[in-house]
Design an enzyme around this catalytic site. Structure first.
Site, PDB file in Angstrom:
ATOM      1  N   TYR A  29       5.291  -7.874  15.305  1.00 62.38           N
ATOM      2  CA  TYR A  29       5.420  -6.770  14.504  1.00 62.38           C
ATOM      3  C   TYR A  29       5.870  -5.769  15.498  1.00 62.38           C
ATOM      4  O   TYR A  29       6.841  -5.118  15.001  1.00 62.38           O
ATOM      5  CB  TYR A  29       3.962  -6.247  14.410  1.00 62.38           C
ATOM      6  CG  TYR A  29       3.825  -5.078  13.206  1.00 62.38           C
ATOM      7  CD1 TYR A  29       4.502  -5.200  12.080  1.00 62.38           C
ATOM      8  CD2 TYR A  29       3.104  -3.772  14.014  1.00 62.38           C
ATOM      9  CE1 TYR A  29       4.575  -4.120  11.165  1.00 62.38           C
ATOM     10  CE2 TYR A  29       3.154  -2.846  12.954  1.00 62.38           C
ATOM     11  CZ  TYR A  29       3.904  -2.836  11.834  1.00 62.38           C
ATOM     12  OH  TYR A  29       3.882  -1.849  10.790  1.00 62.38           O
ATOM     13  N   PHE A  71       0.742  -1.082   0.150  1.00 64.61           N
ATOM     14  CA  PHE A  71       0.062  -0.098   0.124  1.00 64.61           C
ATOM     15  C   PHE A  71       0.731   1.222   0.046  1.00 64.61           C
ATOM     16  O   PHE A  71       0.988   1.936  -1.045  1.00 64.61           O
ATOM     17  CB  PHE A  71      -0.908  -0.179   1.115  1.00 64.61           C
ATOM     18  CG  PHE A  71      -1.573   1.192   1.583  1.00 64.61           C
ATOM     19  CD1 PHE A  71      -2.359   2.063   0.793  1.00 64.61           C
ATOM     20  CD2 PHE A  71      -1.698   1.582   3.012  1.00 64.61           C
ATOM     21  CE1 PHE A  71      -2.939   3.131   1.013  1.00 64.61           C
ATOM     22  CE2 PHE A  71      -2.273   2.712   3.200  1.00 64.61           C
ATOM     23  CZ  PHE A  71      -3.054   3.427   2.523  1.00 64.61           C
TER      24      PHE A  71
END
Ligand code: UDP
Length: 318
Positions: A147, A14
């Site tokens: 993450y 993205f």
């Protein structure tokens, strides 16, 4: 004068794909390296015949070399909670091994370097809004740690290459960003709500919906990256929109811009979901003269066509 050449790891994602557009627009040639784990060729389809654009399908967790580059933009990583839960170990690997390899390229060619980090470095923050000097409140063993800790390690390796190898590094801490080319099914709040609203399905608000996020439209975010790339600031810089919304307010805004009659359905809050998040952007304002321009309602309206098309395409392949 020959064109400057940029490497964008994760350029099929993205943000990576929008960054490629911005770089090409400023006259750079661009080579993307992406293994398409969460990125998509479709995000780069419009650049296929562009002169000075190359795509290399490769996993940067293995050492790689795409020839001389002048700038490394290291953007490869799963980034949505659904994606990094699904790909926990690849997320840890790309943040660690992948970061070493991206930095090795910058070191080898004397290239400048900018890495995408995240507001997740602040975890479930006890300081609000979050300044770059805040060290964060991260659960190192919880489900989000694949993450959060990968990105904190990414920052540590980046600073080490600066200190030990004199690589000219920059770190951007990205806050929630939305806009065209987000994956429809990456589980993030904006695509989820847009899809649900467009299909007339219930809007799934997790928890009581009072947790907050601050949403930045993609063009503002990319403008911040480009300004940081041109600066010499070595320490992390927050780039995000400081306008804070509860998730319930976000749901109501999506209902407004889509004109949908969907109902709200409350679902359990995921573990370690941050209760609040809002960037302090004083540093970006002063250092980069950067300021987001697009408010949530405007950005969601600009994203309508993209999400409508994504929803239709999904329906047609069913
Ligand atoms: N969220 C929600 N419903 C959804 C998806 C997300 O209420 O269908 C909430 C989620 O619990 C979080 C916020 O929206 O509090 C933002 O979630 P997202 O996955 O977009 O990103 P995060 O900021 O948590 O990384």
């Amino acid at each position: 004068m020959s064109r400057q050449r940029a490497l964008v790891t994760g350029g099929a994602g993205f943000l990576g794909s929008h960054l490629c557009d911005a770089l090409l627009g400023e006259g750079w040639s661009v080579v993307v390296v992406d293994n398409l784990l969460t990125g998509r060729r479709a995000n780069l389809a419009h650049l296929q015949n562009e002169s000075g654009f190359e795509f290399v399908e490769k996993d940067i967790c293995e050492p790689f070399d795409v020839g001389k580059v002048d700038f490394v933009f290291h953007f490869a990583s799963p980034a949505s909670p659904v994606d990094y839960h699904l790909h926990g170990i690849p997320t840890l690997k790309v943040g660690s091994l992948g970061t070493f390899h991206a930095l090795d390229v910058a070191h080898k060619y004397g290239a400048k370097y900018l890495v995408s980090s995240t507001s997740e470095c602040y975890g479930d923050p006890l300081e609000h809004p979050q300044k770059e000097t805040y060290w964060g409140n991260v659960n190192p063993i919880g489900p989000r740690s694949v993450y959060d800790e990968a990105k904190r390690f990414t920052e540590a390796v980046t600073m080490a290459y600066r200190r030990y190898h004199k690589v000219d590094t920059r770190i951007v801490r990205i806050f929630n960003t939305y806009g065209p080319r987000m994956q429809l099914n990456d589980g993030r709040v904006v695509p989820n709500f847009m899809k649900q609203a467009m299909l007339g399905e219930p809007i799934t608000v997790y928890g009581d919906g009072r947790q907050t996020r601050s949403f930045c439209y993609v063009s503002d975010e990319i403008d911040g990256f480009m300004r940081l790339a041109k600066s010499a600031e070595p320490l992390p810089v927050n780039i995000g929109n400081p306008n804070e919304f509860t998730i319930l307010e976000c749901a109501q805004m999506v209902l407004k811009v889509t004109g949908s009659k969907s109902q709200i359905r409350y679902e359990p809050l995921p573990q370690d979901d941050p209760k609040q998040r809002r960037p302090d952007i004083t540093k970006a304002r002063q250092l980069l003269e950067w300021e987001p321009k697009i408010d949530l309602e405007t950005g969601l309206r600009r994203s309508l066509d993209y999400f409508q098309q994504a929803v239709s395409e999904e329906a047609s392949v069913r």
